[in-house]
Design a protein around this motif. Structure first.
Motif, PDB file in Angstrom:
ATOM      1  N   THR A  37       2.597   6.827   9.955  1.00  0.00           N
ATOM      2  CA  THR A  37       2.075   5.642  10.634  1.00  0.00           C
ATOM      3  C   THR A  37       2.639   4.421   9.924  1.00  0.00           C
ATOM      4  OG1 THR A  37       0.099   5.596   9.236  1.00  0.00           O
ATOM      5  CG2 THR A  37      -0.059   6.796  11.323  1.00  0.00           C
ATOM      6  N   PRO A  38       2.643   3.254  10.561  1.00  0.00           N
ATOM      7  CA  PRO A  38       3.204   2.071   9.904  1.00  0.00           C
ATOM      8  C   PRO A  38       2.490   1.778   8.579  1.00  0.00           C
ATOM      9  CG  PRO A  38       2.887   1.656  12.244  1.00  0.00           C
ATOM     10  CD  PRO A  38       2.226   2.974  11.955  1.00  0.00           C
ATOM     11  N   PRO A  39       3.238   1.619   7.485  1.00  0.00           N
ATOM     12  CA  PRO A  39       2.596   1.320   6.195  1.00  0.00           C
ATOM     13  C   PRO A  39       1.797   0.026   6.254  1.00  0.00           C
ATOM     14  CG  PRO A  39       4.849   2.046   5.853  1.00  0.00           C
ATOM     15  CD  PRO A  39       4.679   1.849   7.340  1.00  0.00           C
ATOM     16  N   MET A  40       0.694   0.007   5.496  1.00  0.00           N
ATOM     17  CA  MET A  40      -0.176  -1.159   5.405  1.00  0.00           C
ATOM     18  C   MET A  40      -0.382  -1.491   3.932  1.00  0.00           C
ATOM     19  SD  MET A  40      -3.041   0.028   8.219  1.00  0.00           S
ATOM     20  CE  MET A  40      -4.141  -1.342   7.811  1.00  0.00           C
ATOM     21  N   GLY A  41      -0.245  -2.763   3.587  1.00  0.00           N
ATOM     22  CA  GLY A  41      -0.425  -3.128   2.192  1.00  0.00           C
ATOM     23  C   GLY A  41      -0.201  -4.597   1.941  1.00  0.00           C
ATOM     24  N   PRO A 298       7.029   7.866  14.264  1.00  0.00           N
ATOM     25  CA  PRO A 298       6.648   8.386  12.946  1.00  0.00           C
ATOM     26  C   PRO A 298       7.834   8.486  12.000  1.00  0.00           C
ATOM     27  CG  PRO A 298       5.544   9.623  14.674  1.00  0.00           C
ATOM     28  CD  PRO A 298       6.523   8.726  15.364  1.00  0.00           C
ATOM     29  N   GLY A 299       7.729   7.783  10.880  1.00  0.00           N
ATOM     30  CA  GLY A 299       8.771   7.811   9.861  1.00  0.00           C
ATOM     31  C   GLY A 299       9.815   6.726   9.998  1.00  0.00           C
ATOM     32  N   HIS A 300       9.794   5.953  11.083  1.00  0.00           N
ATOM     33  CA  HIS A 300      10.813   4.905  11.241  1.00  0.00           C
ATOM     34  C   HIS A 300      10.242   3.767  12.096  1.00  0.00           C
ATOM     35  CE1 HIS A 300      11.681   7.055  15.080  1.00  0.00           C
ATOM     36  NE2 HIS A 300      11.615   8.132  14.325  1.00  0.00           N
ATOM     37  N   ASP A 503      -5.613   7.069   8.271  1.00  0.00           N
ATOM     38  CA  ASP A 503      -4.544   6.965   7.290  1.00  0.00           C
ATOM     39  C   ASP A 503      -4.406   8.216   6.432  1.00  0.00           C
ATOM     40  OD1 ASP A 503      -6.776   6.832   5.705  1.00  0.00           O
ATOM     41  OD2 ASP A 503      -6.416   4.809   4.966  1.00  0.00           O
ATOM     42  N   GLY A 504      -5.203   9.265   6.730  1.00  0.00           N
ATOM     43  CA  GLY A 504      -5.081  10.534   6.011  1.00  0.00           C
ATOM     44  C   GLY A 504      -6.072  10.740   4.887  1.00  0.00           C
ATOM     45  N   ARG A 505      -6.890   9.745   4.569  1.00  0.00           N
ATOM     46  CA  ARG A 505      -7.835   9.903   3.461  1.00  0.00           C
ATOM     47  C   ARG A 505      -9.004  10.797   3.875  1.00  0.00           C
ATOM     48  NH1 ARG A 505      -7.442   4.599   3.463  1.00  0.00           N
ATOM     49  NH2 ARG A 505      -9.636   4.262   3.841  1.00  0.00           N
TER      50      ARG A 505
END
Length: 545
Positions: A37-41, A298-300, A503-505
């Motif tokens: 998924t698109p990174p968040m930070g 996904p991934g790009h 997000d997978g957590r």
């Protein structure tokens, strides 16, 4: 130079090179395993330029862990010249004597300035800081400039780790960075250049780096300036033994062509040059997003750049409230990475609303078929809720005057009457409509909606299949107050339940359940519920609002 205490043995280097050769023949699409998924930070550049220090990064990590992690924000990224001894906020270029100096080790690899990052002394590098970020449940990111330090080439001319090659052997003065004079480009036709990159990423893996933003990779004009270096960095990341997001900068990146396709190598790439807090820059994002949406997956991910909202190094963001919401709405529906640029620890209540709206973030993190269906000055974008007739729709006004925008439901694939329209930013239903809906938008304003046909649900059931026959789901998952309720439809046999955020957590993990189980969940968002019995595993997606 700082000494590097943890040298690799020659055997380890040989093994690494063998792995690199094998990776050379592997499909480049394998990089898509990271950033599904698109990174968040958060990234330090918009606030601190090249002067961010260790304590400031820790403060951000603490704030993110306490206020944003539960919403999916997880990357803490140190940008720009963490290895420079410069104390000048505006000038980082080196003079003829290589001042301000760079810090690097005996193999020509840049190291953190110990005055900015005191825990890096004695060859520890950024591992202590990365360990701290990881201890808060977050991930650690790092900015790199393409190439090898000019200072190292001209002065000590150190040896590439594990070889007899000198850094002067692997550099080229052809096509250096045009806006910062601290690095020479790598000559990728020399075998030592790839070995040098492997040595960099072996070290970053030891430090615990999860995300790399590599700058000066794509020039801000329509040519692929450095395809061989992009490939070389990809190989080094893939062989380092640790998953890392590979982000390229600056932009705009040219669209894929017969010569090169950035989406096969990078996890995200900039579609604009540096994005700052002015309407003209935001307005350009629409045109670039329309060009790139087909390449997102996904991934790009096409990357709109950092989000210049909050306190920046130039002062408070100049975006109006409507423009801030338009930025976040566009980035959500186009599925851009969400990397906050403002001073996170000083975020006010309005800014937190932009970062803590789970209904909006679900569009960015869990939607498919994202595309513009109307372009021009009043664009309309749509997206699908996976395996559901429910649709997301975003409307925008790029004009300098108010404008009416009509959403035709048939354009979204919705033909049933009496559909419920929900305003995701306001978190409320605004009515039941058939066929279409018209809204008046102020200049630079936007709206983000969810359109739900009668009887549609946000729960996605993943039915197992045997041959061409779909098996009936054995379990039902539903919202029940502050709980997710899981019930067995056919049997009193035992089962186990695992619940994950989008997000997978992991949220909860229950075993030995009989008949039914209730899992407490805190807050809105998209949850993956995995139910395992002796005979079957089922997956259900549930959205809570």
């Amino acid at each position: 130079m700082n000494s590097y205490r943890h040298r690799r043995t020659e055997l380890q280097l040989i093994c690494g090179l063998i792995m690199a050769v094998l990776l050379f023949f592997r499909s480049p699409d394998t990089h898509a395993a990271v950033s599904q998924t698109p990174p968040m930070g958060w990234n330090s550049f918009d606030m601190y330029n090249g002067l961010v220090n260790e304590q400031q990064v820790k403060d951000v990590a603490d704030y993110m862990a306490e206020n944003l992690l539960e919403y999916g924000w997880e990357y803490v990224c140190v940008d720009y010249l963490w290895y420079s001894t410069s104390t000048d906020f505006w000038n980082y270029k080196q003079d003829a004597n290589f001042n301000p100096a760079l810090v690097y080790d005996e193999n020509g690899r840049v190291q953190p300035d110990p005055k900015k990052f005191p825990s890096s002394v004695d060859g520890k590098g950024l591992k202590p800081l990365a360990d701290y970020v990881h201890s808060r449940g977050l991930k650690f990111g790092l900015h790199l400039m393409r190439g090898v330090p000019r200072q190292a080439v001209a002065r000590e001319n150190p040896t590439v780790l594990g070889t007899t090659y000198k850094v002067s052997d692997i550099h080229t003065k052809t096509d250096p960075c045009g806006w910062l004079n601290v690095m020479w480009a790598l000559n990728m036709s020399h075998p030592g250049a790839q070995i040098y990159l492997h040595s960099l990423f072996e070290q970053y893996a030891e430090w615990g780096v999860d995300y790399v933003k590599i700058d000066d990779m794509v020039q801000p004009w329509a040519v692929y300036a450095h395809p061989e270096e992009i490939k070389g960095y990809r190989k080094a990341i893939d062989s380092c033994g640790r998953e890392m997001v590979f982000s390229t900068s600056p932009g705009p990146t040219p669209l894929p062509n017969a010569n090169f396709d950035i989406s096969k190598y990078a996890n995200q790439w900039r579609i604009v040059n540096d994005f700052w807090d002015k309407w003209e820059s935001l307005d350009e994002e629409f045109d670039r997003a329309e060009e790139w949406y087909k390449y997102a997956g996904p991934g790009h991910w096409p990357d709109g750049d950092m989000i210049p909202i909050g306190t920046l190094y130039s002062g408070k963001s100049k975006f109006t409230r409507d423009e801030q919401y338009t930025l976040m709405t566009l980035f959500a529906i186009m599925r851009s990475p969400l990397i906050w640029g403002g001073k996170l620890v000083d975020s006010n209540a309005d800014e937190l609303k932009l970062m803590q709206n789970s209904e909006v973030l679900a569009v960015n993190q869990n939607s498919t078929g994202n595309k513009p269906i109307v372009t021009g000055k009043t664009p309309v974008w749509m997206a699908e809720v996976p395996d559901s007739p429910i649709r997301y729709v975003a409307v925008f006004n790029r004009n300098e005057a108010p404008a009416d925008v009509t959403i035709n439901f048939s354009d979204l694939g919705v033909t049933a009457p009496d559909d419920t329209l929900r305003d995701l930013w306001e978190k409320k239903d605004i009515g039941v409509f058939s066929n279409s809906y018209k809204v008046t938008l102020a200049p630079h304003q936007s709206k983000l909606y969810r359109l739900t046909p009668p009887g549609a649900t946000m729960v996605r059931k993943a039915a197992a299949a045997r041959g061409n026959v779909a098996l009936k789901n054995r379990f039902t998952v539903r919202n029940a107050g502050g709980m997710l309720s899981v019930g067995s439809n056919e049997s009193k046999a035992g089962f186990a339940v695992s619940v994950f955020r989008a997000d997978g957590r992991l949220v909860a993990n229950l075993s030995g359940c009989i008949g039914s189980a209730s899992v407490p969940v805190d807050g809105a968002g998209v949850y993956l519920v995995v139910v395992k019995s002796e005979k079957k595993t089922e997956k259900h997606l549930v959205s809570r609002y």
